[in-house]
Motif scaffolding. Structure first.
Motif, mmCIF file in Angstrom:
data_model
loop_
_atom_site.group_PDB
_atom_site.id
_atom_site.type_symbol
_atom_site.label_atom_id
_atom_site.label_comp_id
_atom_site.label_asym_id
_atom_site.label_seq_id
_atom_site.Cartn_x
_atom_site.Cartn_y
_atom_site.Cartn_z
ATOM 1 N N THR A 1 0.837 -1.193 0.000
ATOM 2 C CA THR A 1 0.000 0.000 0.000
ATOM 3 C C THR A 1 0.876 1.249 0.000
ATOM 4 O O THR A 1 1.863 1.318 0.722
ATOM 5 C CB THR A 1 -0.887 -0.003 1.258
ATOM 6 O OG1 THR A 1 -1.539 -1.267 1.315
ATOM 7 C CG2 THR A 1 -1.916 1.104 1.223
ATOM 8 N N VAL A 2 0.501 2.220 -0.840
ATOM 9 C CA VAL A 2 1.257 3.469 -0.887
ATOM 10 C C VAL A 2 0.386 4.572 -0.286
ATOM 11 O O VAL A 2 -0.807 4.664 -0.583
ATOM 12 C CB VAL A 2 1.653 3.848 -2.330
ATOM 13 C CG1 VAL A 2 2.500 5.120 -2.335
ATOM 14 C CG2 VAL A 2 2.409 2.699 -2.999
ATOM 15 N N VAL A 3 0.991 5.366 0.567
ATOM 16 C CA VAL A 3 0.275 6.470 1.200
ATOM 17 C C VAL A 3 1.005 7.767 0.864
ATOM 18 O O VAL A 3 2.225 7.859 1.005
ATOM 19 C CB VAL A 3 0.204 6.274 2.733
ATOM 20 C CG1 VAL A 3 -0.383 7.501 3.414
ATOM 21 C CG2 VAL A 3 -0.604 5.027 3.078
ATOM 22 N N ALA A 4 0.253 8.765 0.393
ATOM 23 C CA ALA A 4 0.842 10.068 0.088
ATOM 24 C C ALA A 4 0.767 10.952 1.331
ATOM 25 O O ALA A 4 -0.234 10.943 2.058
ATOM 26 C CB ALA A 4 0.095 10.714 -1.076
ATOM 27 N N LEU A 5 1.834 11.675 1.586
ATOM 28 C CA LEU A 5 1.915 12.593 2.733
ATOM 29 C C LEU A 5 2.143 13.986 2.179
ATOM 30 O O LEU A 5 3.121 14.219 1.462
ATOM 31 C CB LEU A 5 3.101 12.222 3.628
ATOM 32 C CG LEU A 5 3.138 10.799 4.191
ATOM 33 C CD1 LEU A 5 4.537 10.510 4.746
ATOM 34 C CD2 LEU A 5 2.091 10.624 5.281
ATOM 35 N N GLU A 6 1.234 14.908 2.496
ATOM 36 C CA GLU A 6 1.339 16.250 1.916
ATOM 37 C C GLU A 6 2.152 17.181 2.814
ATOM 38 O O GLU A 6 1.828 17.363 3.994
ATOM 39 C CB GLU A 6 -0.071 16.837 1.735
ATOM 40 C CG GLU A 6 -0.029 18.174 1.018
ATOM 41 C CD GLU A 6 -1.399 18.835 0.905
ATOM 42 O OE1 GLU A 6 -2.341 18.390 1.586
ATOM 43 O OE2 GLU A 6 -1.496 19.809 0.139
ATOM 44 N N ASN A 7 3.208 17.741 2.255
ATOM 45 C CA ASN A 7 3.955 18.747 3.001
ATOM 46 C C ASN A 7 3.253 20.095 2.881
ATOM 47 O O ASN A 7 2.742 20.461 1.814
ATOM 48 C CB ASN A 7 5.398 18.841 2.495
ATOM 49 C CG ASN A 7 6.256 17.734 3.080
ATOM 50 O OD1 ASN A 7 5.809 17.018 3.985
ATOM 51 N ND2 ASN A 7 7.471 17.600 2.584
ATOM 52 N N THR A 8 3.216 20.803 4.004
ATOM 53 C CA THR A 8 2.537 22.098 4.075
ATOM 54 C C THR A 8 3.445 23.058 4.852
ATOM 55 O O THR A 8 4.450 22.628 5.429
ATOM 56 C CB THR A 8 1.197 21.972 4.844
ATOM 57 O OG1 THR A 8 1.499 21.628 6.206
ATOM 58 C CG2 THR A 8 0.285 20.912 4.240
ATOM 59 N N PRO A 9 3.100 24.345 4.891
ATOM 60 C CA PRO A 9 3.899 25.262 5.721
ATOM 61 C C PRO A 9 3.890 24.845 7.201
ATOM 62 O O PRO A 9 4.821 25.148 7.936
ATOM 63 C CB PRO A 9 3.202 26.611 5.528
ATOM 64 C CG PRO A 9 2.497 26.492 4.213
ATOM 65 C CD PRO A 9 2.075 25.051 4.106
ATOM 66 N N ASP B 1 3.492 -2.196 6.573
ATOM 67 C CA ASP B 1 2.991 -2.492 5.232
ATOM 68 C C ASP B 1 2.711 -1.267 4.376
ATOM 69 O O ASP B 1 2.142 -1.404 3.301
ATOM 70 C CB ASP B 1 1.728 -3.359 5.341
ATOM 71 C CG ASP B 1 2.056 -4.737 5.878
ATOM 72 O OD1 ASP B 1 2.287 -5.632 5.067
ATOM 73 O OD2 ASP B 1 2.124 -4.903 7.113
ATOM 74 N N MET B 2 3.075 -0.077 4.842
ATOM 75 C CA MET B 2 2.838 1.144 4.077
ATOM 76 C C MET B 2 4.141 1.601 3.429
ATOM 77 O O MET B 2 5.207 1.502 4.027
ATOM 78 C CB MET B 2 2.379 2.294 4.986
ATOM 79 C CG MET B 2 1.147 2.011 5.786
ATOM 80 S SD MET B 2 -0.286 1.841 4.723
ATOM 81 C CE MET B 2 -0.549 0.100 4.925
ATOM 82 N N ARG B 3 4.012 2.142 2.211
ATOM 83 C CA ARG B 3 5.146 2.813 1.565
ATOM 84 C C ARG B 3 4.725 4.264 1.396
ATOM 85 O O ARG B 3 3.630 4.540 0.893
ATOM 86 C CB ARG B 3 5.461 2.179 0.213
ATOM 87 C CG ARG B 3 5.801 0.704 0.299
ATOM 88 C CD ARG B 3 7.126 0.440 1.028
ATOM 89 N NE ARG B 3 7.325 -0.983 1.249
ATOM 90 C CZ ARG B 3 6.971 -1.638 2.357
ATOM 91 N NH1 ARG B 3 6.385 -0.990 3.357
ATOM 92 N NH2 ARG B 3 7.190 -2.914 2.476
ATOM 93 N N TYR B 4 5.584 5.182 1.831
ATOM 94 C CA TYR B 4 5.188 6.586 1.885
ATOM 95 C C TYR B 4 5.816 7.415 0.777
ATOM 96 O O TYR B 4 7.012 7.328 0.523
ATOM 97 C CB TYR B 4 5.548 7.170 3.262
ATOM 98 C CG TYR B 4 4.683 6.566 4.350
ATOM 99 C CD1 TYR B 4 3.359 6.964 4.497
ATOM 100 C CD2 TYR B 4 5.169 5.560 5.186
ATOM 101 C CE1 TYR B 4 2.547 6.397 5.466
ATOM 102 C CE2 TYR B 4 4.358 4.988 6.161
ATOM 103 C CZ TYR B 4 3.049 5.418 6.294
ATOM 104 O OH TYR B 4 2.240 4.852 7.247
ATOM 105 N N LEU B 5 4.973 8.220 0.149
ATOM 106 C CA LEU B 5 5.391 9.130 -0.915
ATOM 107 C C LEU B 5 5.088 10.549 -0.431
ATOM 108 O O LEU B 5 3.931 10.884 -0.158
ATOM 109 C CB LEU B 5 4.587 8.842 -2.184
ATOM 110 C CG LEU B 5 4.829 9.787 -3.359
ATOM 111 C CD1 LEU B 5 6.171 9.480 -4.024
ATOM 112 C CD2 LEU B 5 3.712 9.685 -4.386
#
Lengths: 214, 97
Positions: A101-109, A173-177
């Motif tokens: 499973t791939v999970v996206a992580l959003e960078n913010t200020p 089990d997570m892969r982070y983008l």
């Protein structure tokens, strides 16, 4: 433990740091033995293995950059990416069928994510390809959790004090983008132009997206 | 047992590696015995402690993303405004007092 290492050598020191970057010869022998057994027993063919290596080597961070650029320009796509990154990658023609499973992580200020795998080298390979050697090094894995701001500074990445640094350890089990922030001064840019600003390290979180050069 | 987001949880301070049997543990040393909070329930996955040794009877376990304040993990380090997450299976987590 004594600081003097001249008196005797421990060849099997259980407390020695793990994760040297060079594969140890015993693991190379083990890999070869297992590979030859799998082929001999008809589980895999040499051709299967060669093809898999070729497929892995064909994946590059450029695929991740296209996904990030699309997310920057298309809020509906971004919502789908944040909800289910594998499905969003598939939409972009990236085959993630064999991926965890791939999970996206959003960078913010407010919050900057940086990804590490302290236990091994888990990485969103389906989207970014093979991880860089430093990502697998014991130094990166140990230091990113102990002194992340210093590690980021060594990558040339300085963040305001007010930005929370969140170190994300891929332990399971997570892969982070990481989805880096869109740089200022890119209003109206095409996806292709934007994608050229998205480097591999910005999707691991050790860097920001490039700023446009005038 | 399930934990809602925001619930404070303590990671079991357990060291199966020290018991002399071959094990594959995916709970990092530096979070054991530490308290964090549930960020999210990720889903259910086969227990890697079984899968790693080829056991077909691996139970499915809830996997949580748990957030820690880095200052709690590494006391004495300068960890202002720094957090850390680890993905941990339910059998390693207990509700914090």
């Amino acid at each position: 433990m004594s600081g003097d290492h001249h008196d005797h050598l421990h060849t099997h020191d259980d407390h020695a740091p793990v994760g040297a970057t060079e594969p140890r010869p015993e693991y190379a022998r083990l890999e070869r033995a297992v590979r030859e057994l799998l082929i001999a027993k008809g589980v895999l063919t040499a051709e299967d293995i060669r093809k898999q290596i070729e497929l892995m080597d064909s994946r590059t961070p450029a695929m991740g950059a296209k996904i990030v650029a699309r997310a920057w320009v298309d809020p509906a796509f971004k919502a789908r990416l944040m909800a289910n990154a594998k499905a969003a990658a598939d939409e972009m023609g990236v085959d993630t069928s064999n991926s965890a499973t791939v999970v996206a992580l959003e960078n913010t200020p407010e919050r900057h994510h940086v990804v590490v795998c302290t236990l091994c080298s888990c990485y969103p390979k389906a989207i970014l390809g093979v991880p860089p050697a430093w990502y697998k090094s014991s130094a990166y894995r140990a230091r990113t959790v102990k002194e992340p701001r210093k590690v980021l500074a060594e990558f040339g990445t300085s963040l305001p004090e007010g930005t929370e640094i969140r170190v994300v350890d891929s332990t399971a089990d997570m892969r982070y983008l990481v989805v880096p922030m869109r740089p200022a001064g890119t209003e109206g840019w095409s996806e292709d132009r934007l994608a050229a600003l998205v480097g591999r390290d910005s999707m691991i979180g050790t860097a920001l997206a490039d700023t446009p050069k005038n | 047992m399930s934990f809602a987001p925001g619930t404070r949880v303590t990671v079991r301070n357990d060291w199966p590696e020290a018991k002399g049997v071959k094990v594959h543990i995916r709970t990092p040393h530096f979070v054991r015995g530490k308290t964090g909070r549930i960020e999210t329930l990720i889903g259910e996955f086969g227990d890697p402690e079984f899968l790693a040794i080829g056991r077909k009877d691996a139970p499915k376990r809830a996997l949580y993303m748990v957030v820690f304040d880095r200052a709690d993990l590494f006391p004495g380090t300068n960890a202002h405004n720094e957090t850390m997450t680890a993905d941990l299976y339910e059998n390693w987590l207990e509700a914090a007092p």
